[in-house]
Design an enzyme around this catalytic site. Structure first.
Site, PDB file in Angstrom:
ATOM      1  N   ARG A  66       0.688  13.446  -3.682  1.00 12.73           N
ATOM      2  CA  ARG A  66       1.358  12.369  -4.428  1.00 12.73           C
ATOM      3  C   ARG A  66       1.511  12.705  -5.906  1.00 12.73           C
ATOM      4  NH1 ARG A  66       1.652   7.764  -2.573  1.00 12.73           N
ATOM      5  NH2 ARG A  66      -0.134   7.986  -1.220  1.00 12.73           N
ATOM      6  N   ARG A  92       7.869   5.001  -1.956  1.00 15.47           N
ATOM      7  CA  ARG A  92       6.726   5.866  -2.260  1.00 15.47           C
ATOM      8  C   ARG A  92       5.888   5.240  -3.370  1.00 15.47           C
ATOM      9  NH1 ARG A  92       6.406   8.836   2.161  1.00 15.47           N
ATOM     10  NH2 ARG A  92       8.489   9.546   2.742  1.00 15.47           N
ATOM     11  N   ILE A  93       4.607   5.585  -3.362  1.00 14.40           N
ATOM     12  CA  ILE A  93       3.692   5.092  -4.400  1.00 14.40           C
ATOM     13  C   ILE A  93       3.510   6.205  -5.419  1.00 14.40           C
ATOM     14  CG2 ILE A  93       1.321   4.336  -4.815  1.00 14.40           C
ATOM     15  CD1 ILE A  93       1.483   3.300  -1.816  1.00 14.40           C
ATOM     16  N   LEU A  94       3.743   5.877  -6.681  1.00 15.14           N
ATOM     17  CA  LEU A  94       3.589   6.877  -7.739  1.00 15.14           C
ATOM     18  C   LEU A  94       2.111   7.011  -8.107  1.00 15.14           C
ATOM     19  CD1 LEU A  94       6.653   5.892  -9.960  1.00 15.14           C
ATOM     20  CD2 LEU A  94       6.451   7.904  -8.469  1.00 15.14           C
ATOM     21  N   HIS A 110       9.996  -6.707  -4.929  1.00 16.08           N
ATOM     22  CA  HIS A 110       9.254  -6.811  -3.673  1.00 16.08           C
ATOM     23  C   HIS A 110       9.729  -8.047  -2.911  1.00 16.08           C
ATOM     24  CE1 HIS A 110       5.896  -6.209  -0.959  1.00 16.08           C
ATOM     25  NE2 HIS A 110       5.682  -7.514  -1.020  1.00 16.08           N
ATOM     26  N   ASP A 142       1.532  -1.243 -11.811  1.00 12.21           N
ATOM     27  CA  ASP A 142       0.287  -0.644 -12.297  1.00 12.21           C
ATOM     28  C   ASP A 142      -0.260   0.258 -11.194  1.00 12.21           C
ATOM     29  OD1 ASP A 142      -0.951  -2.314 -10.503  1.00 12.21           O
ATOM     30  OD2 ASP A 142      -1.911  -3.585 -12.008  1.00 12.21           O
ATOM     31  N   ASP A 146       1.802  -3.009  -5.422  1.00 14.74           N
ATOM     32  CA  ASP A 146       2.381  -4.364  -5.489  1.00 14.74           C
ATOM     33  C   ASP A 146       1.459  -5.340  -6.223  1.00 14.74           C
ATOM     34  OD1 ASP A 146       4.630  -3.477  -4.088  1.00 14.74           O
ATOM     35  OD2 ASP A 146       3.752  -3.944  -2.152  1.00 14.74           O
TER      36      ASP A 146
HETATM   37  C1  GRF Z   1      14.399  -4.703  -0.880  1.00 13.44           C
HETATM   38  O1  GRF Z   1      14.261  -5.826  -0.057  1.00 13.44           O
HETATM   39  C2  GRF Z   1      13.243  -4.576  -1.830  1.00 13.44           C
HETATM   40  O2  GRF Z   1      12.636  -5.786  -2.146  1.00 13.44           O
HETATM   41  C3  GRF Z   1      12.266  -3.722  -1.047  1.00 13.44           C
HETATM   42  O3  GRF Z   1      13.073  -2.822  -0.329  1.00 13.44           O
HETATM   43  C4  GRF Z   1      14.358  -3.396  -0.096  1.00 13.44           C
HETATM   44  C5  GRF Z   1      15.374  -2.402  -0.584  1.00 13.44           C
HETATM   45  O4  GRF Z   1      16.673  -2.754  -0.278  1.00 13.44           O
HETATM   46  N1  GRF Z   1      11.324  -3.103  -1.950  1.00 13.44           N
HETATM   47  P1  GRF Z   1      17.905  -1.965  -0.921  1.00 13.44           P
HETATM   48  O5  GRF Z   1      17.690  -0.478  -0.670  1.00 13.44           O
HETATM   49  O6  GRF Z   1      17.954  -2.303  -2.378  1.00 13.44           O
HETATM   50  O7  GRF Z   1      19.107  -2.466  -0.174  1.00 13.44           O
END
Ligand code: GRF
Length: 203
Positions: A66, A92-94, A110, A142, A146
């Protein structure tokens, strides 16, 4: 104009909302200097090409861990002059070291009302739990997943008979409105972080 990188992994409908805002709103205040994807061939890359925005593919599988992947992402963003990262469906998680390179300058969207339903399966998890209201959260990133300070949220009612697709589609309509609003406020310097709280200043 605040130069930003948008990080994607999939369809890029939120990227599209940001591209549209930067094209149609003279006050938007942010310029997308590069779109970075961890996967080749995704629709988001077509959207950036259509908009004439440079893109970079940094495949997750090319890296040992990562940390190395995150450094490559940050290096690409900074090579294009980005001063902030917008995570628009980036799966991915940074690494913490990468997050430290952009302190309170990485924003994620999110599809749930955090702190409920963090993680990659927020919409089915909310449905399975039987909540009557879910929604959208836009937050600073952070080191925890999430978890960072919440900038804005919008509620979306769960309707009887909702499938995952139906609920996610209504959540996405709110996402496409909210993410550009938040980015505009951020670019204007209106967002101040005090501990876990984000204070919105005057425009
Ligand atoms: C969105 O619902 C976002 O909240 C989540 O992944 C989805 C991405 O959708 N993290 P898109 O690629 O922007 O259409």
């Amino acid at each position: 104009m605040l130069p930003v990188a948008v990080l994607v992994s999939g369809s890029g409908s939120n990227l599209q909302a940001l591209l549209d805002a930067s094209r149609t709103d003279p006050e938007f205040g942010a310029r997308i200097v590069v779109v970075i994807s961890d996967r080749p061939g995704v629709a988001a890359l077509g959207r950036s090409a259509d908009a004439g925005v440079p893109c970079a593919v940094i495949p997750w599988g090319d890296f040992d861990d990562r940390q190395e992947f995150s450094i490559a992402v940050c290096d690409a963003a900074q090579r294009h002059g980005a001063e902030a990262l917008l995570l628009a469906g980036f799966m991915r998680i940074l690494s913490p070291a990468a997050i430290d390179r952009f302190p309170n300058r990485i924003i994620n969207i999110h599809p749930a009302l955090l702190p409920a339903f963090p993680g990659a399966h927020a919409v089915p998890a909310a449905l399975a739990h039987g909540v009557k209201v879910s929604g959208v959260t836009v937050h600073f990133v952070d080191a925890e997943v999430d978890h960072g300070p919440i900038i804005a949220q919008r509620a979306v009612a769960v309707e009887p008979g909702d499938t995952e697709e139906m609920l996610h589609a209504r959540i996405q309509r709110e996402e496409h409105r909210l993410f550009p609003q938040v980015v505009k406020a951020f670019a204007a310097g209106r967002l101040r972080v005090e501990g876990r709280r984000v204070i919105w200043g005057e425009s």
